[in-house]
Design a protein around this motif. Sequence first.
Motif, PDB file in Angstrom:
ATOM      1  N   LYS A  13       1.028  -3.065  15.634  1.00  0.00           N
ATOM      2  CA  LYS A  13       2.216  -2.304  16.056  1.00  0.00           C
ATOM      3  C   LYS A  13       3.312  -2.311  14.989  1.00  0.00           C
ATOM      4  O   LYS A  13       4.502  -2.356  15.289  1.00  0.00           O
ATOM      5  N   LYS A  14       2.892  -2.302  13.732  1.00  0.00           N
ATOM      6  CA  LYS A  14       3.860  -2.212  12.634  1.00  0.00           C
ATOM      7  C   LYS A  14       3.220  -1.501  11.455  1.00  0.00           C
ATOM      8  O   LYS A  14       1.989  -1.347  11.409  1.00  0.00           O
ATOM      9  N   ASN A  15       4.050  -1.068  10.521  1.00  0.00           N
ATOM     10  CA  ASN A  15       3.537  -0.371   9.341  1.00  0.00           C
ATOM     11  C   ASN A  15       2.934  -1.351   8.347  1.00  0.00           C
ATOM     12  O   ASN A  15       3.530  -2.392   8.052  1.00  0.00           O
ATOM     13  N   VAL A  16       1.760  -1.016   7.839  1.00  0.00           N
ATOM     14  CA  VAL A  16       1.106  -1.839   6.816  1.00  0.00           C
ATOM     15  C   VAL A  16       0.648  -0.931   5.679  1.00  0.00           C
ATOM     16  O   VAL A  16       0.274   0.221   5.901  1.00  0.00           O
ATOM     17  N   SER A  17       0.676  -1.456   4.463  1.00  0.00           N
ATOM     18  CA  SER A  17       0.244  -0.680   3.302  1.00  0.00           C
ATOM     19  C   SER A  17      -1.278  -0.648   3.224  1.00  0.00           C
ATOM     20  O   SER A  17      -1.971  -1.449   3.858  1.00  0.00           O
ATOM     21  N   LYS A  18      -1.812   0.276   2.407  1.00  0.00           N
ATOM     22  CA  LYS A  18      -3.261   0.330   2.197  1.00  0.00           C
ATOM     23  C   LYS A  18      -3.729  -0.979   1.560  1.00  0.00           C
ATOM     24  O   LYS A  18      -4.822  -1.472   1.873  1.00  0.00           O
ATOM     25  N   ARG A  19      -2.921  -1.536   0.691  1.00  0.00           N
ATOM     26  CA  ARG A  19      -3.268  -2.823   0.064  1.00  0.00           C
ATOM     27  C   ARG A  19      -3.379  -3.920   1.137  1.00  0.00           C
ATOM     28  O   ARG A  19      -4.298  -4.732   1.116  1.00  0.00           O
ATOM     29  N   ARG A  20      -2.461  -3.896   2.075  1.00  0.00           N
ATOM     30  CA  ARG A  20      -2.478  -4.897   3.135  1.00  0.00           C
ATOM     31  C   ARG A  20      -3.699  -4.735   4.041  1.00  0.00           C
ATOM     32  O   ARG A  20      -4.234  -5.718   4.562  1.00  0.00           O
ATOM     33  N   LEU A  21      -4.138  -3.502   4.222  1.00  0.00           N
ATOM     34  CA  LEU A  21      -5.326  -3.253   5.038  1.00  0.00           C
ATOM     35  C   LEU A  21      -6.550  -3.967   4.455  1.00  0.00           C
ATOM     36  O   LEU A  21      -7.407  -4.456   5.198  1.00  0.00           O
ATOM     37  N   ILE A  22      -6.622  -4.030   3.125  1.00  0.00           N
ATOM     38  CA  ILE A  22      -7.735  -4.733   2.483  1.00  0.00           C
ATOM     39  C   ILE A  22      -7.664  -6.220   2.800  1.00  0.00           C
ATOM     40  O   ILE A  22      -8.671  -6.849   3.139  1.00  0.00           O
ATOM     41  N   ARG A  23      -6.462  -6.794   2.716  1.00  0.00           N
ATOM     42  CA  ARG A  23      -6.293  -8.216   3.029  1.00  0.00           C
ATOM     43  C   ARG A  23      -6.653  -8.485   4.493  1.00  0.00           C
ATOM     44  O   ARG A  23      -7.301  -9.486   4.808  1.00  0.00           O
TER      45      ARG A  23
END
Length: 322
Positions: free
Chosen positions: A289-299
């Motif tokens: 329920k928050k914004n995440v970057s594409k980089r964070r999606l990998i983590r």
Amino acid sequence: MRKKSLTLLSDGYLFRKENTLYFENAKGKKPLAIEGIYDIYVYGKVSISSQALHYLAQKGIAVHFFNHYGYYDGSFYPRESLHSGYLVVNQVEHYLNKNKRLELAKLFVLGGLKNMERNLSKFKNKTSFDSYIEELNNCNKITEVMNVEGRVRTEYYRLWDDTLPDDFKIVKRTRRPPKNEMNALISFLNSRLYPAIITELYNTQLTPTVSYLHEPFERRFSLALDLSEIFKPIIVDRLVNKLVKQNIIKKEHFRDDLNGVLLNKEGMRIVLENFNKKMDNTVKHPKLKKNVSKRRLIRLEAYKLVKHFVGQQKYEPLVAWF
């Protein structure tokens, strides 16, 4: 300070003076705020002092190197600080157990397959890969899984080609050297995505050399290759599609070399600038329920694997909702 990836395209010298990192090139000497550096990507001919490397290691900053043609060469991988013997044992056990390894290999391919399907829908060529999914579910060997993945990708490129401009067609996937502009773009960005995944794995307790779909070999972080199956469609392919359809990349941004086609320096600069923007772009995560970057999606994908290995939660691959 929000950390960002640092890309060095020009030739120069990276060094440390007291507690400041500097990059010096033909344009002069520039101080770099090390607290704002997430990782470093070196495309130019850059000399790095040992003191600079020591400093980067202390801060846990990985440095990735690329050759003259823009392909990944290797990484300076700081000593790992996040250790877990329990996780290592479980990660290796999932490789040694045939059924557990096969399950993960199928899931990596399934995630990539569904993301390719999603892409085609966004590219106005809606199709279904249900027959391939059924075939994937019936696979009993890693080689069979790889065979399904290869045939899906061939079909995917053929269908994607139908939506692309006449000047930018894949025709047939070719590598080292790529034979046309689209193949050059895809290969260049795949090579850039791989070390980005390595950085994320470094920041977890996972062992990046133990993998499941790709065979673990010496001198490569094969778990990053496994995860790239999921992220190539939603990061690389979508960016390539945007670059050519919005006329951001043109024929003039390529050169003939290696008996094939490669990006020139200006082409590399434009592509990397857009890649970094895409990695920093955020999407609303349906569970967090928050914004995440594409980089964070990998983590986050790496963290899901950790939970799987320790028996906390079954792994499910990321399927793009965006």
